[in-house]
Design an enzyme around this catalytic site. Sequence first.
Site, PDB file in Angstrom:
ATOM      1  N   LYS A   1       3.723   6.169   4.535  1.00 19.64           N
ATOM      2  CA  LYS A   1       2.932   4.941   4.442  1.00 19.64           C
ATOM      3  C   LYS A   1       2.530   4.414   5.822  1.00 19.64           C
ATOM      4  CE  LYS A   1       5.526   3.702   0.251  1.00 19.64           C
ATOM      5  NZ  LYS A   1       6.430   2.715  -0.372  1.00 19.64           N
TER       6      LYS A   1
ATOM      7  N   ARG B   1       1.536 -12.184   3.967  1.00 24.13           N
ATOM      8  CA  ARG B   1       2.979 -12.432   4.066  1.00 24.13           C
ATOM      9  C   ARG B   1       3.549 -12.111   5.450  1.00 24.13           C
ATOM     10  NH1 ARG B   1       6.133 -10.501  -1.256  1.00 24.13           N
ATOM     11  NH2 ARG B   1       7.692 -11.851  -0.287  1.00 24.13           N
TER      12      ARG B   1
ATOM     13  N   ARG C   1      13.749  -3.427  -8.612  1.00 31.20           N
ATOM     14  CA  ARG C   1      12.288  -3.324  -8.643  1.00 31.20           C
ATOM     15  C   ARG C   1      11.818  -3.202 -10.090  1.00 31.20           C
ATOM     16  NH1 ARG C   1      10.169  -1.459  -3.832  1.00 31.20           N
ATOM     17  NH2 ARG C   1       8.188  -2.193  -4.690  1.00 31.20           N
TER      18      ARG C   1
ATOM     19  N   PRO D   1       0.832  -1.205   0.000  1.00 36.68           N
ATOM     20  CA  PRO D   1       0.000   0.000   0.000  1.00 36.68           C
ATOM     21  C   PRO D   1       0.868   1.257   0.000  1.00 36.68           C
ATOM     22  CG  PRO D   1      -0.808  -1.595   1.593  1.00 36.68           C
ATOM     23  CD  PRO D   1       0.512  -2.102   1.105  1.00 36.68           C
ATOM     24  N   GLU D   2       0.568   2.173  -0.918  1.00 29.63           N
ATOM     25  CA  GLU D   2       1.329   3.419  -1.023  1.00 29.63           C
ATOM     26  C   GLU D   2       0.462   4.569  -0.500  1.00 29.63           C
ATOM     27  OE1 GLU D   2       3.147   3.748  -4.941  1.00 29.63           O
ATOM     28  OE2 GLU D   2       3.313   1.573  -5.077  1.00 29.63           O
TER      29      GLU D   2
END
Length: 291
Positions: free
Chosen positions: A60, A128, A280, A2-3
């Site tokens: 965040k 996770r 990335r 989530p950003e």
Amino acid sequence: MPELPEVETTVKGLKLKVLNRTFINVWSDWEKTIKKPKSFLEFKKEIKNKKINNVWRRAKNIIFDLSGGYSLLVHQKMTGHLLVGNWQKINNNWQPKKEGPLNDPYNRFIHLMFFFDDGTMMALSDVRKFAKVELWKTEGLLNSEEFNKIGPEPLDKKFTFEKFKEILKNKKGKIKQILMDQSLIAGIGNIYASEALWYAKIHPEKLTFKLTEKELKNLYQAIKKVLELSVKLGGESFSDYRKPDGTKGDFDTERKAYNREGQKCARCGTKIKRIKVGQRSAFFCPKCQKL
């Protein structure tokens, strides 16, 4: 992960559901989520009877301002998201009491559950198990090195074009990596870096110090545009993220580059490419975003 838009959406949703509620208990089957204090039992003892006075965002991080001069910090990391509702334990699994969005399969990985004084519950679903939760003395959090090294908020009125230029001045790294550096600008991750660069027609590997005044202006406006649009639409839910009520955000229909490898560019029809930039993935149009 989530950003900024997803975290902002979560904060807005939480404000509607948990403000002025008081913690009466907490459960976990993955106590490693609690990073501060080090003991889960101590965390459980300290948070009990604390009232939520405010919920806000920094980068965040989700911060709950609590009574007694405490703050609860939640960083959802890769796959975590906070949910509010009512659950019951069935065969050692938390099941929503009512049919609805909380039954979404991505909402079933509950490893932390908070109980409030009105019977409402707040769950952290995190497949996770990378999310972190910390209970701080508010003054200690606000003065911590970790908190103070975070860069400015890109949707803040103080984040002007001049401020943006100052941040990027003489930076030698590739622009996508620079945009994702939380010590320079807060809240931008893989998704919105790729999206902003697509709108600005800038290659993700372009060296930052080589950007022209026009490119900088276009990028500044693109960052504001994609973040504001995603906040308005409730964030991106093509993967794990869900809003506090369990529903999906609607930014998925607006994605122009991220995770669209092999699909046609919405501007010119060229197929979107994916490359690695600093370990990335970066998604871009090779025709519109030339190096």
